[in-house]
Design a protein around this motif. Structure first.
Motif, PDB file in Angstrom:
ATOM      1  N   GLU A  88     -61.723   0.866-132.058  1.00 11.82           N
ATOM      2  CA  GLU A  88     -60.481   1.529-131.706  1.00 11.82           C
ATOM      3  C   GLU A  88     -60.781   2.763-130.882  1.00 11.82           C
ATOM      4  O   GLU A  88     -61.844   3.366-130.995  1.00 11.82           O
ATOM      5  CB  GLU A  88     -59.731   1.947-132.987  1.00 11.82           C
ATOM      6  CG  GLU A  88     -59.122   0.767-133.703  1.00 11.82           C
ATOM      7  CD  GLU A  88     -58.702   1.112-135.114  1.00 11.82           C
ATOM      8  OE1 GLU A  88     -59.591   1.186-135.991  1.00 11.82           O
ATOM      9  OE2 GLU A  88     -57.506   1.314-135.338  1.00 11.82           O
ATOM     10  N   THR A  89     -59.797   3.144-130.109  1.00 10.93           N
ATOM     11  CA  THR A  89     -59.993   4.313-129.266  1.00 10.93           C
ATOM     12  C   THR A  89     -58.679   5.068-129.168  1.00 10.93           C
ATOM     13  O   THR A  89     -57.614   4.511-129.423  1.00 10.93           O
ATOM     14  CB  THR A  89     -60.474   3.869-127.863  1.00 10.93           C
ATOM     15  OG1 THR A  89     -60.693   5.035-127.089  1.00 10.93           O
ATOM     16  CG2 THR A  89     -59.422   3.007-127.175  1.00 10.93           C
ATOM     17  N   LEU A  90     -58.772   6.320-128.827  1.00 15.03           N
ATOM     18  CA  LEU A  90     -57.554   7.111-128.661  1.00 15.03           C
ATOM     19  C   LEU A  90     -57.229   7.210-127.174  1.00 15.03           C
ATOM     20  O   LEU A  90     -58.031   7.698-126.383  1.00 15.03           O
ATOM     21  CB  LEU A  90     -57.744   8.509-129.258  1.00 15.03           C
ATOM     22  CG  LEU A  90     -57.854   8.567-130.782  1.00 15.03           C
ATOM     23  CD1 LEU A  90     -58.222   9.974-131.252  1.00 15.03           C
ATOM     24  CD2 LEU A  90     -56.558   8.122-131.438  1.00 15.03           C
ATOM     25  N   ASN A  91     -56.059   6.706-126.809  1.00 13.89           N
ATOM     26  CA  ASN A  91     -55.625   6.786-125.416  1.00 13.89           C
ATOM     27  C   ASN A  91     -54.761   8.020-125.233  1.00 13.89           C
ATOM     28  O   ASN A  91     -53.993   8.365-126.119  1.00 13.89           O
ATOM     29  CB  ASN A  91     -54.753   5.569-125.063  1.00 13.89           C
ATOM     30  CG  ASN A  91     -55.555   4.294-124.943  1.00 13.89           C
ATOM     31  OD1 ASN A  91     -56.762   4.291-125.176  1.00 13.89           O
ATOM     32  ND2 ASN A  91     -54.880   3.218-124.612  1.00 13.89           N
ATOM     33  N   PRO A  92     -54.851   8.634-124.083  1.00 18.95           N
ATOM     34  CA  PRO A  92     -53.934   9.754-123.830  1.00 18.95           C
ATOM     35  C   PRO A  92     -52.504   9.249-123.690  1.00 18.95           C
ATOM     36  O   PRO A  92     -52.282   8.147-123.164  1.00 18.95           O
ATOM     37  CB  PRO A  92     -54.444  10.334-122.508  1.00 18.95           C
ATOM     38  CG  PRO A  92     -55.181   9.216-121.861  1.00 18.95           C
ATOM     39  CD  PRO A  92     -55.748   8.379-122.959  1.00 18.95           C
ATOM     40  N   ILE A  93     -51.579  10.041-124.183  1.00 19.98           N
ATOM     41  CA  ILE A  93     -50.171   9.682-123.983  1.00 19.98           C
ATOM     42  C   ILE A  93     -49.409  10.904-123.494  1.00 19.98           C
ATOM     43  O   ILE A  93     -49.813  12.046-123.751  1.00 19.98           O
ATOM     44  CB  ILE A  93     -49.503   9.151-125.283  1.00 19.98           C
ATOM     45  CG1 ILE A  93     -49.565  10.187-126.405  1.00 19.98           C
ATOM     46  CG2 ILE A  93     -50.122   7.853-125.716  1.00 19.98           C
ATOM     47  CD1 ILE A  93     -48.712   9.832-127.608  1.00 19.98           C
ATOM     48  N   PHE A  94     -48.330  10.636-122.784  1.00 23.21           N
ATOM     49  CA  PHE A  94     -47.379  11.691-122.417  1.00 23.21           C
ATOM     50  C   PHE A  94     -46.000  11.249-122.870  1.00 23.21           C
ATOM     51  O   PHE A  94     -45.669  10.074-122.780  1.00 23.21           O
ATOM     52  CB  PHE A  94     -47.369  11.918-120.895  1.00 23.21           C
ATOM     53  CG  PHE A  94     -48.529  12.741-120.416  1.00 23.21           C
ATOM     54  CD1 PHE A  94     -48.460  14.123-120.436  1.00 23.21           C
ATOM     55  CD2 PHE A  94     -49.698  12.135-119.981  1.00 23.21           C
ATOM     56  CE1 PHE A  94     -49.528  14.886-119.997  1.00 23.21           C
ATOM     57  CE2 PHE A  94     -50.771  12.896-119.549  1.00 23.21           C
ATOM     58  CZ  PHE A  94     -50.692  14.276-119.561  1.00 23.21           C
ATOM     59  N   TYR A  95     -45.248  12.193-123.367  1.00 24.98           N
ATOM     60  CA  TYR A  95     -43.908  11.814-123.830  1.00 24.98           C
ATOM     61  C   TYR A  95     -42.966  12.993-123.678  1.00 24.98           C
ATOM     62  O   TYR A  95     -43.384  14.149-123.688  1.00 24.98           O
ATOM     63  CB  TYR A  95     -43.962  11.345-125.281  1.00 24.98           C
ATOM     64  CG  TYR A  95     -44.533  12.363-126.228  1.00 24.98           C
ATOM     65  CD1 TYR A  95     -43.707  13.299-126.839  1.00 24.98           C
ATOM     66  CD2 TYR A  95     -45.895  12.401-126.514  1.00 24.98           C
ATOM     67  CE1 TYR A  95     -44.232  14.248-127.698  1.00 24.98           C
ATOM     68  CE2 TYR A  95     -46.434  13.345-127.361  1.00 24.98           C
ATOM     69  CZ  TYR A  95     -45.588  14.262-127.955  1.00 24.98           C
ATOM     70  OH  TYR A  95     -46.105  15.199-128.791  1.00 24.98           O
ATOM     71  N   GLY A 101     -63.620  -4.674-130.387  1.00 25.73           N
ATOM     72  CA  GLY A 101     -63.621  -4.701-131.843  1.00 25.73           C
ATOM     73  C   GLY A 101     -63.521  -3.342-132.479  1.00 25.73           C
ATOM     74  O   GLY A 101     -63.600  -3.210-133.691  1.00 25.73           O
ATOM     75  N   ASP A 155     -50.584  13.920-125.978  1.00 24.11           N
ATOM     76  CA  ASP A 155     -51.251  13.689-127.258  1.00 24.11           C
ATOM     77  C   ASP A 155     -52.153  12.479-127.046  1.00 24.11           C
ATOM     78  O   ASP A 155     -52.379  12.075-125.902  1.00 24.11           O
ATOM     79  CB  ASP A 155     -50.192  13.410-128.336  1.00 24.11           C
ATOM     80  CG  ASP A 155     -50.739  13.639-129.742  1.00 24.11           C
ATOM     81  OD1 ASP A 155     -51.972  13.719-129.910  1.00 24.11           O
ATOM     82  OD2 ASP A 155     -49.933  13.715-130.675  1.00 24.11           O
ATOM     83  N   THR A 156     -52.648  11.944-128.129  1.00 24.56           N
ATOM     84  CA  THR A 156     -53.384  10.697-128.008  1.00 24.56           C
ATOM     85  C   THR A 156     -52.851   9.709-129.023  1.00 24.56           C
ATOM     86  O   THR A 156     -52.252  10.089-130.021  1.00 24.56           O
ATOM     87  CB  THR A 156     -54.898  10.886-128.250  1.00 24.56           C
ATOM     88  OG1 THR A 156     -55.062  11.532-129.516  1.00 24.56           O
ATOM     89  CG2 THR A 156     -55.536  11.716-127.169  1.00 24.56           C
ATOM     90  N   GLN A 157     -53.068   8.453-128.745  1.00 27.83           N
ATOM     91  CA  GLN A 157     -52.553   7.400-129.608  1.00 27.83           C
ATOM     92  C   GLN A 157     -53.620   6.317-129.709  1.00 27.83           C
ATOM     93  O   GLN A 157     -54.244   5.983-128.711  1.00 27.83           O
ATOM     94  CB  GLN A 157     -51.252   6.855-128.994  1.00 27.83           C
ATOM     95  CG  GLN A 157     -50.585   5.769-129.782  1.00 27.83           C
ATOM     96  CD  GLN A 157     -49.917   6.290-131.036  1.00 27.83           C
ATOM     97  OE1 GLN A 157     -49.769   7.494-131.219  1.00 27.83           O
ATOM     98  NE2 GLN A 157     -49.529   5.404-131.931  1.00 27.83           N
ATOM     99  N   GLY A 158     -53.791   5.784-130.916  1.00 26.64           N
ATOM    100  CA  GLY A 158     -54.845   4.809-131.122  1.00 26.64           C
ATOM    101  C   GLY A 158     -54.479   3.417-130.627  1.00 26.64           C
ATOM    102  O   GLY A 158     -53.357   2.961-130.817  1.00 26.64           O
ATOM    103  N   PHE A 159     -55.433   2.772-130.008  1.00 30.39           N
ATOM    104  CA  PHE A 159     -55.295   1.368-129.619  1.00 30.39           C
ATOM    105  C   PHE A 159     -56.659   0.721-129.784  1.00 30.39           C
ATOM    106  O   PHE A 159     -57.667   1.415-129.974  1.00 30.39           O
ATOM    107  CB  PHE A 159     -54.834   1.236-128.152  1.00 30.39           C
ATOM    108  CG  PHE A 159     -53.423   1.679-127.916  1.00 30.39           C
ATOM    109  CD1 PHE A 159     -52.356   0.841-128.217  1.00 30.39           C
ATOM    110  CD2 PHE A 159     -53.157   2.950-127.430  1.00 30.39           C
ATOM    111  CE1 PHE A 159     -51.041   1.258-128.013  1.00 30.39           C
ATOM    112  CE2 PHE A 159     -51.847   3.369-127.216  1.00 30.39           C
ATOM    113  CZ  PHE A 159     -50.796   2.524-127.512  1.00 30.39           C
ATOM    114  N   GLY A 160     -56.688  -0.600-129.673  1.00 35.09           N
ATOM    115  CA  GLY A 160     -57.974  -1.272-129.699  1.00 35.09           C
ATOM    116  C   GLY A 160     -58.755  -0.976-128.429  1.00 35.09           C
ATOM    117  O   GLY A 160     -58.158  -0.732-127.376  1.00 35.09           O
TER     118      GLY A 160
END
Lengths: 1052, 568
Positions: free
Chosen positions: A663-670, A661, A652-657
């Motif tokens: 925000e961006t969506l980083n890929p995540i695996f879980y 200044g 999925d993706t998850q938001g981070f800075g």
């Protein structure tokens, strides 16, 4: 044909004293019958009639000619020196000599040991159903069909002999030997809206079907191994027949209407009751002028049901061409179906074509194919009521029900009832467009290895392409600031099957063998691409302009595949046609299960005893046939999604800075799934005992079966596990479910002569599925929108599957229950009550009645509930079983009459003893907001202290409505006049002049009359289609239509 | 029935042979090799794998869905306190106000406000174990590896910290659970969880995680602020799962003070001092960190990102926005309540321009409003009672926690939607460090005017437009002053209930709550905007200091000796 004649000639030459006999074999309409076998009795000598029904044979004067043809009574005629012998064959009343299709082969009905029901073509199309599953309703014993939604093209839920599995209990559908994928399209879900589910079965043209056989007991289903547990529906399409080319045209047009409306308040009662409800809740009353108008019946009433429903139409045209000679038989058909639903702007359009070919390459090799293509266009609106829509709130039908009767059709908003938008906006605002195309076909070759032994190989392919489109216009509040929302879901299903079978038939004196041995491989692939875009300048381009969207949600691509490898075999053995034995077995290997549990073995044994063939039986008057049947065997179920046994990581993706200044969506695996190394089949063990009885020369036939099924290792998807495992659910094999039941079928030619015949078929079925063991004492199920604690149903060990679980109502509290009202006159009681309608009082000492929902409802007029744990307050422990979604029994009766050239039939079916949770009443009973049921006028008031309906209360959100109690459970028993058809066939003299073989016109009505106490639109309901854990919920889905059709059949 | 081989023709034997040989290749054929996902065994090979897995641990704090911790339902933790109420009795949270919370409530069951933490812990355990086993060589530096492990450990600590404060005793799980055989776990004492997991994890993180400001990831500094909060919590009072009242260990005050001091003296974090003026809309300095367009500010220490994309936004704008029924809203009892005071609006227009649905689940109380000192900028920031649209129109709104709200969505701006707002939630801010420091320091040694404890409080007060605290406060008075500061600074930030518990004020502070909005507070007329069950005459029962373990978990763990928290 030439070859046969030469052979015959040679044979005939060997006979001395032979004379040439010729003649014509005709049917009762005086039409020549091609393909009739004319044989000299007790010899191998015979010929076949030609296209016109004519034959020539050499026989001696003392020979006897035997004329036989499938479906007719065999006639024996002594030659007696005649040279011209004309014969009229009459249709056989004997059902028993029919050939029945079973898995990977056929068997004579008299040799059948398993429990199989057959349905013929004419019964399938009579009802005018879009889809073959709907056409099964009431047609066969042990088959329960629930048409949960009237959406054109939506599937029906078919249960064969009760429920076997918690993972849906839909049978396996096999069309011309090809197991087909019958998964309904996954709906497009957009917040609380969702599209209707269209069933792939609706893609099959029912007019192409020659027969449907339903395999029910383990002896019949074990040959389908891991997929047989829910029963098997074998569909055989028509094929070409020997004889001259034929053209068959069926054309019909019809209209559809909403059979019944739900009775709602008129505007005047609506405002009077709302005023009362507000005062009862301690809130200010409504505007005095409005109240005065309402009290004087001055307000106009709008019934929104009139706005969203319309008169629908259907138009169905079939044309088929068929014919053949001894080496090539063909059938070509095409179908055009066009229907407009009874909800505005919904439609269904199907175009299909079929080519069925059978060819003999030489005397050893024959080949054939069944090729079918269909395309569906269906436009839907937001009518679905599945669990995504809270109490169906966003279904336009639910909106039509809950919208204030005072709100004007033109109003965009009326605070007191429309809530955000009108049903018209709901209708216009959500567009669902479905385009589905399907190819399904096979090519097969058969090689005759030797006498009685043949090898057949069958390659089949199913390809289904689905384009689902959704657009939500900007007029809907959900779309606000989203400015239009387009979603698409394009998916593709590919199923490839290769089946190789050896068939062996051998008769050695009194021993008859019929065996099949085979192997198959099946691969299933699914892929889909979903897009979601929102924020459009206008609604003009709908979903066609995703590039102009402001928001582009990530596209979702998914894929899964599964494989099945199988080996199977069956031996039918009969001794003197009296003793019958069937042994069946199949080994299935499925990729869906855990590493060490891929393979399962499903054996079955069946015994038959044709007791009527015994000598001692010949003398019994009236009984022409009696066969006892006994079977025992296993079949399985693997209907879970692939990859459930594996440890899975999802992405999925998850938001981070983004460090700048923004925000961006980083890929995540879980970790998304806990591995289950023990996952395996569900196995159903079925015992069946039954008999077939033929009376009066088999003009009456009775089939009876008693069965007992145990499903072990139940597949429970989403079984709760302790959360500290990191997962809340797991797919596991748990528990045992038991179904017992009886099936009874009757076929009777009550009267059969040239001018009048009366045929009756009927069936009666009873089954009950109970949970015997489970991982837990109970599992919450049913419908849970967040307001119903736990859910409306529970799976409870020891109880039936599908019990409703909730509070039991216990009347309405009355003045006498309270201390403050003791010793007062009636008027004083009324005055005291009105002094503060929202006051609370004190129960008298020793009060022992039911309890209201909370301590702040201690007052007259409140709904009371049984205090099961007798602790004086209403709590979760006061809930119990309040209804059963499974019916006690169901039945179907069909009567057909032929009176000269007129034929007439009527078909009744019924379901008795089922309970329904009327989920729409959650909204139509509570007085916090919106339109209500007309029955609300019978509410409790001080002057009219009802003991049935509580007082109205605007603060009652949560009660009584959302205390899920037996107030929402209704008896859903019904008896329905499903179909009446009246047909007229033009006399042969006229059709001959028109150069037609047949001209028939007919008028037919379906769903004509339903006798039921149920208050919703129709009692075949299910919130989520075939989900066996949510049976019997009605949330104001798309109602079933009443249909009238006028049609014509032409044959030439 | 004797079918011997001579009975069958030769060809048949050949065919059977083919059939049989095909069996041997079946096992491979049936192996599942799904292309769309991976499993643990073939993951964790590169630093990037470790990073994406670690980022996955954050998801249970906020996944943009409805049921993650800070998704939709967690703010209910403060319902029934003096700060947060819900719409009139038409709510899922009636039990919160009548104090009849039961273990079967969907908050625990279907909305996952217990299971989310375990999913987070499970992911953290997986990262900690698997990344630890990866060779150092696949990482750029050993620091990069340890930082990832540190993040996962800090998150595990954070999830456990939520669990123990909310539910009391819980099982101790510090390794991934890979099969059903490992499900059986007893509940262990809260202190064991603190000592063996929470504190060591945070200490590892504060040593190994990165320096600098946070972009949403765990840093050294936000590990420290969580740890300071842990010490602060352990210094205070609590009740055990068995119902016993426990006075915390006072040694923790010094630990809390020192930890907060490290942040104040060494971290790059600081308060934002300047307001943002955007036409008619002015965001005071105290609100800037929360406002749209200022993600991951210098003040923000642990912030959860919401991105305006489906399934990545915040739904709290919808949850705490006004419920669209006119009755009992901000004085609106009829259709046109404002004609007489010059507002030519009806109830409908009083909501937002486009009538989007909102449900009013978490709204501030009049009690909170009235508790602010005159001139405190934080009052009108925290409790929005009106807003000005782009065309200058003034809209009244039911009092709403402004920090939950994407004002652009209220204004009908493009690029906003009710289910995917761009509103970040901030778990810890620099203000936390200041106020933890002040409170703890005052317990270690009574604060004296001009010392660093005073300075910390005054820094916050001055930023909010208030004067310094008066000099000469007694230790008790100073303590009260810090408590007040926390209430006003952190309104709506899911801290109130836990503050009231650790300071043993839960029953007293919730007993007499001001329930009436008055026209002096900007309301059109006096009215009670409170849940009708929220009478205040049901005292907060001792057992509701802790939430119940969800009933299903009790049932599933009956064999492991689990019993429900005392009183449920």
């Amino acid at each position: 044909m030439k070859n046969i004649l030469i052979v015959l000639t040679v044979m005939v030459c060997k006979l001395s004293l032979a004379q040439t006999i010729s003649g014509i074999v005709t049917d009762k309409n005086n039409l020549g019958i091609p393909g009739v076998t004319v044989q000299i009795k007790d010899t191998n000598i015979g010929v076949v009639t030609n296209f016109d029904g004519k034959y020539t044979i050499k026989a001696s004067s003392d020979d006897i000619l035997v004329f036989s043809f499938i479906g007719t009574e065999t006639q024996e005629i002594p030659v007696n020196g005649e040279t011209i012998i004309n014969v009229t064959l009459i249709e056989s009343a004997e059902f028993l000599d029919e050939v029945v299709i079973v898995g990977y082969g056929t068997v004579k009905k008299s040799d059948l040991t398993g429990s199989v029901s057959s349905i013929k073509a004419e019964d399938i199309i009579k009802q005018g159903a879009i889809s073959i599953d709907q056409a099964l309703a009431g047609k066969a014993s042990g088959v329960q069909v629930t048409q949960g939604s009237g959406v054109p093209g939506s599937g029906a839920s078919v249960k064969i002999r009760g429920i076997n599995s918690m993972q849906g209990s839909e049978p396996l559908y096999v069309i011309d030997g090809i197991p087909i994928d019958n998964t309904s399209l996954s709906p497009i879900v957009a917040e609380q809206e969702s599209s209707s589910q269209i069933s792939p079965l609706s893609m099959i043209n029912p007019s192409d079907v020659a027969s449907i056989e339903i395999l029910k007991d383990a002896s019949a289903t074990a040959i389908y191994g891991s997929r047989g547990a829910n029963g098997v529906v074998l569909v055989t399409t028509k094929s070409g027949s020997l004889g001259k080319g034929r053209i068959n045209i069926d054309s019909e047009n019809g209209v559809m209407e909403l059979p019944t409306k739900i009775n709602l308040l008129n505007s005047n009662n609506y405002w009077v009751l709302y005023n009362e409800a507000r005062i009862n809740a301690g809130e200010p009353g409504i505007d005095p002028d409005l109240l005065l108008s309402a009290q004087n019946n001055l307000l106009p009433t709008y019934n929104w049901q009139d706005i969203v429903f319309q008169t629908g139409t259907t138009s169905n045209h079939n044309i088929n061409f068929s014919g053949g000679n001894k080496d090539l038989k063909y059938l070509l058909s095409t179908n055009l179906f066009d229907g407009k639903g009874i909800v505005k702007q919904t439609d269904f359009n199907r175009i299909s074509s079929r080519l069925n070919l059978d060819a003999n390459i030489n005397s050893k090799i024959s080949v054939g194919s069944r090729l079918y293509f269909a395309n569906i266009n269906s436009n839907q609106r937001s009518t679905t009521t599945n669990f995504n829509a809270n109490t169906g709130a966003n279904s336009l039908i639910m909106r039509a029900l809950v919208t204030s009767p005072y709100a004007d059709f033109d109003s965009d908003f009326d605070e007191e009832g429309v809530e955000y938008y009108t049903p018209i906006e709901a209708l216009e605002g959500n567009l669902y467009e479905n385009v589905i195309s399907m190819f399904i076909g096979n090519v097969f070759a058969e090689y005759k290895i030797s006498d009685g032994l043949s090898f057949k190989s069958n390659f089949s392919f199913q390809d289904r392409n689905t384009n689902q489109r959704f657009y939500q216009k900007n007029n809907l509040p959900q779309a606000y600031s989203r400015s239009g929302w387009a979603k698409t879901n394009d998916s593709r299903v590919n199923v490839f099957t290769n089946t190789n079978t050896l068939n062996y038939i051998k008769n050695i004196r009194k021993h008859n063998f019929n065996a099949v041995l085979g192997q198959s491989i099946e691969t299933f692939k699914f892929s889909s691409l979903m897009t979601s875009n929102a924020g459009f300048e206008n609604d003009l381009l709908l979903f066609y302009a995703p590039n102009t969207a402001e928001f582009n949600d990530p596209d979702l691509l998914s894929y899964s595949d599964s494989k099945l490898v199988s080996f199977f075999g069956r031996v039918n053995y009969s001794y003197e046609n009296k003793w019958l034995l069937t042994l069946t077995g199949r080994i299935d290997g499925s990729s869906k299960f855990a590493e060490n549990n891929k393979f399962g073995f499903f054996p079955a044994i069946a015994l038959g005893y044709n007791i009527s063939k015994e000598d001692f039986f010949q003398d019994i008057e009236g009984i022409s046939n009696l066969k006892l049947r006994l079977s025992y065997g296993l079949s399985g179920n693997q209907s879970i999604q692939p990859y459930q046994s594996l440890d899975q990581l999802a992405s999925d993706t998850q938001g981070f800075g983004d460090g700048n200044g923004g925000e961006t969506l980083n890929p995540i695996f879980y970790n998304s799934q806990l591995a289950n190394k023990n996952l395996k089949w569900e196995t159903t063990t079925q015992k069946n005992i039954g008999f077939d009885l033929g009376l009066f020369n088999n003009s009456v036939e009775i089939n009876f079966d008693y069965y007992n099924k145990d499903t072990n290792d139940l597949l429970v998807v989403g079984n709760r596990i302790p959360s500290h495992s990191g997962f809340t659910t797991m797919t596991e094999n748990l528990g045992l479910m038991r179904t017992k039941g009886i099936d009874l079928g009757i076929n009777a030619f009550l009267i059969s002569n040239e001018n009048f015949s009366w045929k009756m078929t009927g069936n009666f079925s009873k089954s009950e599925t109970k949970i015997i063991e489970m991982g837990a004492d109970y599992i919450e199920s049913g419908y849970n929108n967040g307001w119903v604690s736990g859910g409306t149903q529970r799976l409870i060990v020891g109880e039936e599957l599908g019990v409703f679980f909730g509070y039991k109502t216990a009347g309405i509290s009355q003045f006498d229950d309270f201390q403050e009202f003791q010793g007062l006159t009636e008027q004083e009681k009324i005055d005291l009550y009105y002094s503060n309608p929202s006051a609370t009082y004190t129960y008298i000492d020793g009060y022992s009645g039911g309890v209201p929902r909370s301590t702040s409802h201690y007052r007259p007029g409140e709904q009371l509930y049984a205090d099961l744990n007798e602790d004086g307050i209403l709590s979760e422990e006061d809930r119990g079983v309040i209804g059963h979604a499974q019916p006690d029994f169901y039945f179907g009766i069909n009567n057909s009459f032929a009176i000269g050239n007129l034929d007439f039939s009527f078909f009744i079916d019924g379901v008795i003893g089922q309970d329904i949770a009327n989920v729409m009443n959650f909204r139509l009973m509570d007085f916090s907001w919106g339109q209500k049921l007309e029955s609300s006028v019978s509410r409790w008031t001080p002057e009219n202290p009802s003991s049935e309906y509580p007082r109205v209360d605007a603060g009652n959100f949560g009660a009584p409505a959302f205390r899920f109690s037996d107030r929402f459970i209704e008896d859903g028993s019904y008896i329905r006049l499903q179909n009446v058809t009246l047909g007229y066939t033009l006399p042969k003299s006229i059709s001959d002049k028109l150069k037609l073989d047949l001209l028939k016109i007919y008028i037919s009505g379906s769903n004509l009359l339903t006798i039921s106490d149920y208050s919703g639109y129709n009692p075949d309901v299910s919130l989520t289609g075939n989900n066996t854990q949510q049976m019997g919920h009605d949330s104001a889905g798309y109602p079933l239509a009443r249909t009238y059709r006028l049609g014509v059949t032409l044959k030439f | 029935m004797n079918i011997n081989s001579t009975f069958l023709p030769k060809n048949l034997k050949f065919i059977i042979l083919i059939l049989l040989t095909s069996i041997s290749s079946c096992e491979d054929f049936l192996e599942e090799v799904p292309p769309t996902f991976i499993s643990t065994s073939n993951f964790y090979t590169t630093q990037s794998d470790a990073r994406t897995a670690c980022d996955g641990v954050y998801e249970m704090l906020h996944d943009g869905g409805w049921n993650s911790t800070y998704g939709r339902w967690w703010p209910a933790i403060d319902l029934g306190t003096d700060d947060v109420v819900s719409k009139v009795s038409r709510t899922n949270f009636n039990d919160w106000f009548s104090h009849t919370i039961n273990p079967s409530h969907p908050w625990f069951e279907s909305w996952g406000q217990y299971s989310n933490f375990w999913i987070g812990i499970s992911r953290a355990n997986s990262v900690i174990e698997n990344v630890s086993q990866m060779p150092n060589s696949v990482f750029e530096t050993i620091e990069a590896k340890n930082s990832i492990i540190g993040e996962a450990r800090a998150l595990r600590a954070l999830y456990y910290f939520h669990l123990v404060r909310t539910y009391g005793d819980v099982p101790l799980i510090d390794k991934p659970i890979t099969s059903k055989d490992n499900f059986a776990k007893p509940r262990v004492d809260v202190n064991v969880i603190y000592d063996e997991i929470i504190i060591p994890d945070l200490q590892f993180a504060e040593t190994n995680c990165s320096e600098g400001l946070s972009d949403g990831h765990i840093t050294k500094w936000n590990s420290k602020v969580i740890l300071a909060d842990v010490y602060l919590t352990r210094a205070g009072t609590r009740r055990t799962s068995q119902g016993e009242f426990v006075q915390g260990n006072a040694d923790n005050w010094l630990l809390a003070k020192n930890k907060a001091a490290e942040i104040i003296s060494d971290s790059p974090h600081q308060l934002i001092e300047n307001p943002v003026i955007n036409g008619a809309n002015i965001i005071p300095a105290c609100g800037v960190a929360w406002s749209e367009g200022h993600p991951f500010s210098v003040e923000s220490m642990l912030e959860l990102s919401s991105v305006n994309v489906q399934l990545h936004g915040s739904i709290l704008s919808r949850e705490c926005g006004p419920f669209p029924h006119g009755v009992n809203y901000w004085g609106a009892g009829s259709n046109k309540p404002f004609l007489n005071i010059g507002y030519n609006l009806n109830v409908i227009q009083m909501r937002f321009p486009g009538n989007p649905p909102a449900v009013g689940l978490y709204i501030p109380t009049p009690d909170l409003y009235a508790s602010y000192e005159e001139g405190d900028e934080r009052r009108d920031w925290n409790l929005m009672t009106k807003y000005i649209t782009n065309d200058g129109s003034i809209y009244l709104s039911q009092p709403t926690f402004r920090k939950y709200v994407d004002i652009g969505y209220y204004l009908g701006n493009e690029n906003t939607s009710f289910s995917n707002t761009n509103n970040n939630f901030i778990l810890y801010r620099y203000a936390d460090a200041l106020l933890i420091y002040a409170e703890a320091a005052n317990e270690v040694a009574a604060a004296t005017f001009g010392d660093s404890a005073y300075d910390a409080v005054n820094e916050i007060r001055n930023r909010a437009g208030l004067q310094d605290l008066p000099s000469g406060l007694s230790q008790d008075q100073f303590r009260e002053a810090v408590w007040n500061e926390r209430r006003h600074e952190f309104a709506g930030e899911c801290k109130r209930r836990f503050d009231l518990i650790r300071t043993n004020r839960l029953a007293t502070e919730t007993l007499n709550i001001k329930k009436t909005w008055t026209s002096a507070e900007g309301s059109v007329n006096n009215y009670q905007n409170v849940n009708t069950l929220f009478t205040g005459n049901v005292p907060w029962p001792d057992h509701e200091w802790l939430m119940p373990i969800p009933q299903s978990e009790i049932d599933l763990n009956a064999e492991n000796g689990w019993t429900q928290n005392n009183g449920y």
